[in-house]
Design an enzyme around this catalytic site. Structure first.
Site, PDB file in Angstrom:
ATOM      1  CD  GLU A  61      37.947  46.241  41.002  1.00 36.76           C
ATOM      2  OE1 GLU A  61      36.980  45.864  41.688  1.00 36.76           O
ATOM      3  OE2 GLU A  61      38.003  47.368  40.474  1.00 36.76           O
ATOM      4  CG  HIS A  91      29.070  52.894  38.785  1.00 40.01           C
ATOM      5  ND1 HIS A  91      29.128  53.711  39.883  1.00 40.01           N
ATOM      6  CD2 HIS A  91      29.904  51.879  39.068  1.00 40.01           C
ATOM      7  CE1 HIS A  91      29.952  53.198  40.781  1.00 40.01           C
ATOM      8  NE2 HIS A  91      30.440  52.074  40.313  1.00 40.01           N
TER       9      HIS A  91
HETATM   10  N1  INI Z   1      30.988  46.285  43.075  1.00 35.00           N
HETATM   11  C1  INI Z   1      30.218  45.194  43.296  1.00 35.00           C
HETATM   12  O1  INI Z   1      30.734  44.064  43.300  1.00 35.00           O
HETATM   13  N2  INI Z   1      28.882  45.330  43.523  1.00 35.00           N
HETATM   14  C2  INI Z   1      28.265  46.558  43.534  1.00 35.00           C
HETATM   15  O2  INI Z   1      27.023  46.604  43.734  1.00 35.00           O
HETATM   16  C3  INI Z   1      29.054  47.714  43.319  1.00 35.00           C
HETATM   17  N3  INI Z   1      28.459  49.013  43.360  1.00 35.00           N
HETATM   18  O3  INI Z   1      27.335  49.145  43.851  1.00 35.00           O
HETATM   19  O4  INI Z   1      29.074  50.017  42.959  1.00 35.00           O
HETATM   20  C4  INI Z   1      30.448  47.542  43.076  1.00 35.00           C
HETATM   21  N4  INI Z   1      31.247  48.607  42.844  1.00 35.00           N
HETATM   22  C5  INI Z   1      32.690  48.526  42.939  1.00 35.00           C
HETATM   23  C6  INI Z   1      33.327  48.083  41.644  1.00 35.00           C
HETATM   24  O5  INI Z   1      33.137  46.707  41.420  1.00 35.00           O
HETATM   25  C7  INI Z   1      34.841  48.332  41.688  1.00 35.00           C
HETATM   26  O6  INI Z   1      35.409  47.621  42.764  1.00 35.00           O
HETATM   27  C8  INI Z   1      35.198  49.813  41.817  1.00 35.00           C
HETATM   28  O7  INI Z   1      34.530  50.583  40.848  1.00 35.00           O
HETATM   29  C9  INI Z   1      36.730  50.010  41.645  1.00 35.00           C
HETATM   30  O8  INI Z   1      37.139  49.630  40.330  1.00 35.00           O
END
Ligand code: INI
Length: 164
Positions: A61, A91
């Site tokens: 985001e 992912h």
């Molecule tokens: N977001 C992160 O900032 N770091 C991560 O390691 C991470 N993992 O591990 O999934 C992560 N996932 C959330 C992603 O950024 C979004 O907030 C989510 O997919 C909603 O759009």
């Protein structure tokens, strides 16, 4: 650990510059020290208080929030902070890659520097080491602090480039 080429004795001067920070909440145990480091570095460089901090859920985001901040026309640059750790997610490549791509895209489209302070590491330990680790110092070995100095240096460089 990779090191910046910046001479630490030559601290950039941030007086009269305005910055905002976008921070991902994901991996808060890493992002919190990055944020503390960034704020300490801005303070050390004379950037006026307060530096606003906008929180988003995760790294994915970050680019849109940076764009929204830039559209207010209040800031010389936006600093982004986050932590994407490969071990935590299948992912990883999508989250880390799209965040990096989005940050660069926002920067190029708006003409305002968006500094990439999002850690992308294989392990939690690597992220901890880049977020100040156990140094007990807010600025040393802290990617957030390093990126705050990069933000100031980039604004300085672009101001000079604009005068050429
Ligand atoms: N977001 C992160 O900032 N770091 C991560 O390691 C991470 N993992 O591990 O999934 C992560 N996932 C959330 C992603 O950024 C979004 O907030 C989510 O997919 C909603 O759009």
């Amino acid at each position: 650990m990779a090191k910046s080429t910046r001479d630490p004795k030559q601290q950039p001067k941030g007086a009269g510059m305005h910055f905002a920070i976008v921070a991902g909440r994901f991996n808060a145990h890493i992002v919190d020290p990055l944020l503390k480091g960034a704020l300490a570095a801005f303070k050390k460089a004379g950037v006026p208080d307060p530096v606003p901090v906008i929180y988003v859920p995760g790294a994915f985001e970050i680019p849109l929030a940076a764009k929204k901040l830039i559209e207010t026309k209040k800031y010389d640059a936006v600093l982004t902070l986050g932590a994407v750790i490969r071990g935590d997610t299948p992912h990883f490549d999508f989250v880390a890659g799209e965040c990096a791509r989005g940050v660069m895209q926002v920067s190029l489209v708006t003409g305002v520097p968006v500094i990439f302070g999002v850690l992308t590491t294989d392990t939690d330990a690597q992220a901890v080491a880049r977020a100040g680790g156990s140094t007990g110092d807010l600025i040393v070995d802290n990617k957030g602090a390093e990126c705050a100095f990069s933000a100031i240096e980039t604004v300085e460089a672009l101001r000079l480039a604009g005068q050429k």
